[in-house]
Design a protein around this motif. Sequence first.
Motif, PDB file in Angstrom:
ATOM      1  N   THR A  59     -11.415  -6.408   8.397  1.00 54.30           N
ATOM      2  CA  THR A  59     -11.043  -5.406   9.400  1.00 54.30           C
ATOM      3  C   THR A  59      -9.859  -4.587   8.912  1.00 54.30           C
ATOM      4  OG1 THR A  59     -11.877  -6.751  11.223  1.00 54.30           O
ATOM      5  CG2 THR A  59     -10.210  -5.094  11.776  1.00 54.30           C
ATOM      6  N   VAL A  60      -8.871  -5.255   8.360  1.00 46.92           N
ATOM      7  CA  VAL A  60      -7.672  -4.571   7.855  1.00 46.92           C
ATOM      8  C   VAL A  60      -8.018  -3.700   6.655  1.00 46.92           C
ATOM      9  CG1 VAL A  60      -5.415  -4.941   6.768  1.00 46.92           C
ATOM     10  CG2 VAL A  60      -6.067  -6.257   8.796  1.00 46.92           C
ATOM     11  N   ALA A  61      -8.754  -4.239   5.704  1.00 48.72           N
ATOM     12  CA  ALA A  61      -9.097  -3.477   4.502  1.00 48.72           C
ATOM     13  C   ALA A  61      -9.942  -2.253   4.817  1.00 48.72           C
ATOM     14  CB  ALA A  61      -9.819  -4.376   3.500  1.00 48.72           C
ATOM     15  N   ASP A  62     -10.748  -2.325   5.868  1.00 50.27           N
ATOM     16  CA  ASP A  62     -11.612  -1.206   6.254  1.00 50.27           C
ATOM     17  C   ASP A  62     -10.912  -0.180   7.140  1.00 50.27           C
ATOM     18  OD1 ASP A  62     -13.666  -2.349   4.808  1.00 50.27           O
ATOM     19  OD2 ASP A  62     -14.660  -3.216   6.574  1.00 50.27           O
ATOM     20  N   ALA A  63      -9.762  -0.538   7.687  1.00 44.22           N
ATOM     21  CA  ALA A  63      -9.033   0.382   8.576  1.00 44.22           C
ATOM     22  C   ALA A  63      -8.405   1.514   7.777  1.00 44.22           C
ATOM     23  CB  ALA A  63      -7.963  -0.379   9.353  1.00 44.22           C
ATOM     24  N   GLU A  64      -8.182   2.601   8.456  1.00 39.52           N
ATOM     25  CA  GLU A  64      -7.533   3.747   7.829  1.00 39.52           C
ATOM     26  C   GLU A  64      -6.030   3.712   8.039  1.00 39.52           C
ATOM     27  OE1 GLU A  64      -9.876   6.636   9.798  1.00 39.52           O
ATOM     28  OE2 GLU A  64     -11.660   6.037   8.689  1.00 39.52           O
ATOM     29  N   LEU A  65      -5.587   3.201   9.181  1.00 38.48           N
ATOM     30  CA  LEU A  65      -4.162   3.073   9.497  1.00 38.48           C
ATOM     31  C   LEU A  65      -3.921   1.655   9.993  1.00 38.48           C
ATOM     32  CD1 LEU A  65      -1.302   4.328  10.120  1.00 38.48           C
ATOM     33  CD2 LEU A  65      -2.183   4.760  12.416  1.00 38.48           C
ATOM     34  N   VAL A  66      -2.931   0.974   9.401  1.00 38.29           N
ATOM     35  CA  VAL A  66      -2.600  -0.384   9.815  1.00 38.29           C
ATOM     36  C   VAL A  66      -1.088  -0.502   9.979  1.00 38.29           C
ATOM     37  CG1 VAL A  66      -2.723  -2.857   9.294  1.00 38.29           C
ATOM     38  CG2 VAL A  66      -4.579  -1.326   8.546  1.00 38.29           C
ATOM     39  N   GLY A  90      -4.289  -8.003  -5.484  1.00 37.69           N
ATOM     40  CA  GLY A  90      -3.216  -7.111  -5.920  1.00 37.69           C
ATOM     41  C   GLY A  90      -3.767  -5.805  -6.456  1.00 37.69           C
ATOM     42  N   GLY A  91      -3.109  -4.716  -6.095  1.00 35.39           N
ATOM     43  CA  GLY A  91      -3.483  -3.402  -6.601  1.00 35.39           C
ATOM     44  C   GLY A  91      -4.619  -2.720  -5.870  1.00 35.39           C
ATOM     45  N   THR A  92      -5.548  -3.488  -5.315  1.00 37.23           N
ATOM     46  CA  THR A  92      -6.728  -2.864  -4.707  1.00 37.23           C
ATOM     47  C   THR A  92      -7.067  -3.376  -3.316  1.00 37.23           C
ATOM     48  OG1 THR A  92      -8.191  -4.499  -5.719  1.00 37.23           O
ATOM     49  CG2 THR A  92      -7.782  -2.470  -6.972  1.00 37.23           C
ATOM     50  N   GLY A  93      -6.511  -4.484  -2.899  1.00 39.06           N
ATOM     51  CA  GLY A  93      -6.896  -5.107  -1.641  1.00 39.06           C
ATOM     52  C   GLY A  93      -6.726  -4.225  -0.418  1.00 39.06           C
ATOM     53  N   LEU A  94      -5.698  -3.373  -0.453  1.00 43.40           N
ATOM     54  CA  LEU A  94      -5.452  -2.463   0.670  1.00 43.40           C
ATOM     55  C   LEU A  94      -5.607  -0.992   0.260  1.00 43.40           C
ATOM     56  CD1 LEU A  94      -2.418  -4.221   2.420  1.00 43.40           C
ATOM     57  CD2 LEU A  94      -4.827  -4.211   3.128  1.00 43.40           C
ATOM     58  N   ALA A  95      -6.345  -0.752  -0.809  1.00 39.54           N
ATOM     59  CA  ALA A  95      -6.586   0.630  -1.252  1.00 39.54           C
ATOM     60  C   ALA A  95      -7.288   1.392  -0.131  1.00 39.54           C
ATOM     61  CB  ALA A  95      -7.427   0.641  -2.517  1.00 39.54           C
ATOM     62  N   GLY A  96      -6.844   2.594   0.116  1.00 40.79           N
ATOM     63  CA  GLY A  96      -7.434   3.405   1.168  1.00 40.79           C
ATOM     64  C   GLY A  96      -6.862   3.153   2.544  1.00 40.79           C
ATOM     65  N   VAL A  97      -5.833   2.308   2.631  1.00 43.09           N
ATOM     66  CA  VAL A  97      -5.201   1.997   3.909  1.00 43.09           C
ATOM     67  C   VAL A  97      -3.830   2.666   3.966  1.00 43.09           C
ATOM     68  CG1 VAL A  97      -4.186   0.154   5.316  1.00 43.09           C
ATOM     69  CG2 VAL A  97      -6.376  -0.212   4.161  1.00 43.09           C
ATOM     70  N   LEU A  98      -3.574   3.402   5.021  1.00 46.39           N
ATOM     71  CA  LEU A  98      -2.236   3.916   5.288  1.00 46.39           C
ATOM     72  C   LEU A  98      -1.510   2.823   6.066  1.00 46.39           C
ATOM     73  CD1 LEU A  98      -0.073   6.131   5.335  1.00 46.39           C
ATOM     74  CD2 LEU A  98      -1.166   7.028   7.402  1.00 46.39           C
ATOM     75  N   ALA A  99      -0.513   2.206   5.452  1.00 46.14           N
ATOM     76  CA  ALA A  99       0.183   1.066   6.040  1.00 46.14           C
ATOM     77  C   ALA A  99       1.562   1.479   6.530  1.00 46.14           C
ATOM     78  CB  ALA A  99       0.316  -0.055   5.008  1.00 46.14           C
ATOM     79  N   GLY A 126      -1.893  -2.187  -2.893  1.00 44.96           N
ATOM     80  CA  GLY A 126      -2.651  -0.947  -2.998  1.00 44.96           C
ATOM     81  C   GLY A 126      -2.575  -0.022  -1.813  1.00 44.96           C
ATOM     82  N   ALA A 127      -1.829  -0.382  -0.782  1.00 45.07           N
ATOM     83  CA  ALA A 127      -1.732   0.471   0.402  1.00 45.07           C
ATOM     84  C   ALA A 127      -0.924   1.729   0.110  1.00 45.07           C
ATOM     85  CB  ALA A 127      -1.076  -0.295   1.554  1.00 45.07           C
ATOM     86  N   THR A 128      -1.208   2.760   0.860  1.00 50.38           N
ATOM     87  CA  THR A 128      -0.384   3.966   0.861  1.00 50.38           C
ATOM     88  C   THR A 128       0.687   3.754   1.912  1.00 50.38           C
ATOM     89  OG1 THR A 128      -2.265   5.337   0.233  1.00 50.38           O
ATOM     90  CG2 THR A 128      -0.383   6.460   1.261  1.00 50.38           C
TER      91      THR A 128
END
Length: 169
Positions: A59-66, A90-99, A126-128
Amino acid sequence: MSVAVVVGNPKPASRTLSAAVGLATALRPDTEPAVIDLVEFGPGLLSWGDPAVAEAARTVADAELVVFASPTFKATYTGLLKLFLEQFDGGTGLAGVLAVPLMLGAGPAHALAPDLLLKPVLVELGATTALPGLYLSDRTFAEDGVLDAYAERWRPVAQALSDTVTHSK
């Protein structure tokens, strides 16, 4: 847009949870956030392969904002939150997530903790993390206006970044 909050407070239905949901709702008033209150997972966080923890991580990895939220505990975020963050590569687990890192505490002594302690681990995963972290007084956040002022200032940026991050997924 999908929005989630991850709360690492060892107390269920905590002020941290309330603040995290409030921040997510203020940043994206058009979306109901998925709520992940880590205390509900208990020992499932201590081993790999727990189905409920895995589903929460998806759910977290698929979210856009967390919003990642924790009380300040021993001058940093809780071990409960750390255990959950260990679920991501590491590096990719939260790629594409604005944290957005959010921490609550009793006083201003640890006001930089969200940016100095929580943000680096989110970046490592990997989060932004372009928005500044937010530190709130655990006793006054509901009425002091700090959360609302933060959301007012950063809502347009979060929207623009979410649109950009979404296209990179």
